[in-house]
Scaffold this active site. Structure first.
Site, PDB file in Angstrom:
ATOM      1  N   LYS A  10       0.830  -1.193   0.000  1.00 12.01           N
ATOM      2  CA  LYS A  10       0.000   0.000   0.000  1.00 12.01           C
ATOM      3  C   LYS A  10       0.881   1.266   0.000  1.00 12.01           C
ATOM      4  O   LYS A  10       2.105   1.173   0.161  1.00 12.01           O
ATOM      5  CB  LYS A  10      -0.951  -0.047   1.204  1.00 12.01           C
ATOM      6  N   TYR A  50     -11.880  -2.731  -2.941  1.00 12.79           N
ATOM      7  CA  TYR A  50     -12.620  -2.668  -1.676  1.00 12.79           C
ATOM      8  C   TYR A  50     -14.104  -2.648  -2.035  1.00 12.79           C
ATOM      9  O   TYR A  50     -14.755  -1.619  -1.976  1.00 12.79           O
ATOM     10  CB  TYR A  50     -12.202  -1.431  -0.866  1.00 12.79           C
ATOM     11  N   ARG A 114      -0.740 -14.399   5.046  1.00 18.18           N
ATOM     12  CA  ARG A 114      -1.364 -13.604   6.117  1.00 18.18           C
ATOM     13  C   ARG A 114      -0.632 -13.789   7.450  1.00 18.18           C
ATOM     14  O   ARG A 114      -0.588 -12.875   8.267  1.00 18.18           O
ATOM     15  CB  ARG A 114      -2.861 -13.918   6.220  1.00 18.18           C
ATOM     16  N   THR A 120      -3.972  -7.195  11.693  1.00 16.06           N
ATOM     17  CA  THR A 120      -4.429  -5.944  11.056  1.00 16.06           C
ATOM     18  C   THR A 120      -3.886  -4.713  11.778  1.00 16.06           C
ATOM     19  O   THR A 120      -3.471  -3.746  11.132  1.00 16.06           O
ATOM     20  CB  THR A 120      -5.978  -5.893  11.053  1.00 16.06           C
ATOM     21  N   ARG A 131       3.998  -6.458   9.526  1.00 17.70           N
ATOM     22  CA  ARG A 131       3.347  -5.336  10.214  1.00 17.70           C
ATOM     23  C   ARG A 131       3.954  -5.109  11.601  1.00 17.70           C
ATOM     24  O   ARG A 131       4.104  -3.974  12.049  1.00 17.70           O
ATOM     25  CB  ARG A 131       1.838  -5.584  10.311  1.00 17.70           C
ATOM     26  N   ASN A 151      -0.873  -0.153   7.695  1.00 18.03           N
ATOM     27  CA  ASN A 151      -0.312  -1.466   8.003  1.00 18.03           C
ATOM     28  C   ASN A 151       0.380  -2.083   6.801  1.00 18.03           C
ATOM     29  O   ASN A 151       0.567  -3.288   6.725  1.00 18.03           O
ATOM     30  CB  ASN A 151      -1.385  -2.387   8.592  1.00 18.03           C
ATOM     31  N   HIS A 154      -1.929  -5.233   1.849  1.00 19.05           N
ATOM     32  CA  HIS A 154      -3.184  -5.973   1.727  1.00 19.05           C
ATOM     33  C   HIS A 154      -2.832  -7.381   1.280  1.00 19.05           C
ATOM     34  O   HIS A 154      -1.984  -7.554   0.401  1.00 19.05           O
ATOM     35  CB  HIS A 154      -4.109  -5.332   0.681  1.00 19.05           C
ATOM     36  N   GLU A 165      -9.796 -10.671  -6.473  1.00 20.26           N
ATOM     37  CA  GLU A 165      -8.866  -9.541  -6.376  1.00 20.26           C
ATOM     38  C   GLU A 165      -7.759  -9.605  -7.433  1.00 20.26           C
ATOM     39  O   GLU A 165      -7.344  -8.568  -7.958  1.00 20.26           O
ATOM     40  CB  GLU A 165      -8.255  -9.492  -4.974  1.00 20.26           C
TER      41      GLU A 165
HETATM   42  N1  LIG Z   1     -11.254   0.825  12.348  1.00 17.58           N
HETATM   43  C1  LIG Z   1     -10.410   1.053  11.357  1.00 17.58           C
HETATM   44  N2  LIG Z   1      -9.862   2.278  11.221  1.00 17.58           N
HETATM   45  C2  LIG Z   1      -9.028   2.546  10.212  1.00 17.58           C
HETATM   46  N3  LIG Z   1      -8.651   1.632   9.270  1.00 17.58           N
HETATM   47  C3  LIG Z   1      -9.152   0.396   9.357  1.00 17.58           C
HETATM   48  C4  LIG Z   1     -10.061   0.035  10.396  1.00 17.58           C
HETATM   49  N4  LIG Z   1     -10.398  -1.265  10.217  1.00 17.58           N
HETATM   50  C5  LIG Z   1      -9.733  -1.688   9.114  1.00 17.58           C
HETATM   51  N5  LIG Z   1      -8.976  -0.703   8.599  1.00 17.58           N
HETATM   52  C6  LIG Z   1      -8.159  -0.752   7.370  1.00 17.58           C
HETATM   53  O1  LIG Z   1      -8.878  -1.549   6.466  1.00 17.58           O
HETATM   54  C7  LIG Z   1      -8.048  -2.590   5.943  1.00 17.58           C
HETATM   55  C8  LIG Z   1      -8.915  -3.793   5.618  1.00 17.58           C
HETATM   56  O2  LIG Z   1      -9.435  -4.316   6.828  1.00 17.58           O
HETATM   57  P1  LIG Z   1      -9.404  -5.902   7.057  1.00 17.58           P
HETATM   58  O3  LIG Z   1      -9.700  -6.606   5.785  1.00 17.58           O
HETATM   59  O4  LIG Z   1     -10.278  -6.167   8.238  1.00 17.58           O
HETATM   60  O5  LIG Z   1      -7.872  -6.157   7.528  1.00 17.58           O
HETATM   61  P2  LIG Z   1      -6.677  -6.956   6.843  1.00 17.58           P
HETATM   62  O6  LIG Z   1      -5.939  -5.965   5.950  1.00 17.58           O
HETATM   63  O7  LIG Z   1      -5.795  -7.398   7.991  1.00 17.58           O
HETATM   64  O8  LIG Z   1      -7.262  -8.106   6.082  1.00 17.58           O
HETATM   65  C9  LIG Z   1      -6.994  -2.809   7.007  1.00 17.58           C
HETATM   66  O9  LIG Z   1      -5.811  -3.381   6.502  1.00 17.58           O
HETATM   67  C10 LIG Z   1      -6.780  -1.395   7.527  1.00 17.58           C
HETATM   68  O10 LIG Z   1      -5.859  -0.677   6.717  1.00 17.58           O
HETATM   69 MG   LIG Z   2      -8.779  -8.000   4.547  1.00 20.00          MG
END
Ligand SMILES: Nc1ncnc2c1ncn2[C@@H]1O[C@H](COP(=O)(O)OP(=O)(O)O)[C@@H](O)[C@H]1O
Ligand SMILES: [Mg+2]
Length: 190
Positions: A10, A50, A114, A120, A131, A151, A154, A165
């Site tokens: 990202k 997304y 992952r 996350t 991360r 973080n 993705h 995706e």
């Molecule tokens: N409450 C939040 N506030 C800000 N950013 C968030 C929040 N929840 C998720 N994100 C962002 O959305 C992305 C997608 O969320 P998710 O799919 O749950 O996590 P992951 O990337 O670990 O699979 C996360 O990587 C993070 O950058």
């Molecule tokens: Mg995710």
């Protein structure tokens, strides 16, 4: 099972010049890069990635609520509206600067990537994960700053989302299957 997964480095990963460091971690684990490009995400591509998908929006919202509840903070906002807000932030964030898109291939690659990536919330991610080693952001800091959690990465979370995706970011002719010398040892037929 030999699968493929989509990984995005990202904007924070590119801006912090961590591209080589991060790709090295996937390579040294043994995963094969079969697609890779530096690109700008259009708003349209960001919106496809997304996706406006009810179960994903809810799961992002629920994960957020759980992380606050673990700290004893009650969140009144419902999971769906949190998910919608985060989706908008992510679409803006991911298209603000170039990103690197990768397709990685290997045995159980989706789950293992992952694990390598980590939690996350980087403040909770174990040392040794990407991360955990390169970021310290949290739900709280991101939310009070009105931006997505930084973080770095993705990574697809299931076979179904990986397939979808990969199709968002790569045309079929941008994926390059090839044989690597170590595969004769790894995937030897008994
Ligand atoms: N409450 C939040 N506030 C800000 N950013 C968030 C929040 N929840 C998720 N994100 C962002 O959305 C992305 C997608 O969320 P998710 O799919 O749950 O996590 P992951 O990337 O670990 O699979 C996360 O990587 C993070 O950058
Ligand atoms: Mg995710």
């Amino acid at each position: 099972m030999i699968d493929r997964t989509l990984v995005l480095l990202k904007p924070d990963a590119v801006q912090r010049a961590l591209v080589g460091e991060i790709i090295q971690r996937f390579e040294r684990t043994g995963f094969k890069v079969v697609g890779m490009k530096l690109c700008y995400a259009s708003k349209e591509t960001a919106g496809k990635h997304y996706a406006d998908d009810e179960s994903w929006l809810k799961s992002v919202g629920e994960k957020t609520k759980k992380s606050y509840e673990a700290k004893g903070i009650a969140v009144k906002e419902d999971a769906m509206s949190i998910g919608k807000r985060i989706r908008q932030q992510l679409m803006d964030f991911i298209s603000m600067s170039p990103i690197v898109a990768l397709v990685l291939e290997g045995h159980d690659v989706i789950g293992k990537v992952r694990v390598i990536v980590g939690d996350t919330a980087p403040n909770k991610a174990a040392p040794g994960t990407i991360r955990g080693d390169f970021a310290f952001d949290s739900y709280g800091l991101a939310d009070t700053s009105g931006r997505p959690i930084q973080n770095l990465i993705h990574a697809s979370d299931s076979q179904e989302s990986a397939k979808r995706e990969i199709g968002v970011w790569f045309k079929p002719d941008e994926i390059h299957p090839y044989q690597r010398v170590d595969e004769a040892l790894l995937y030897r037929k008994t």
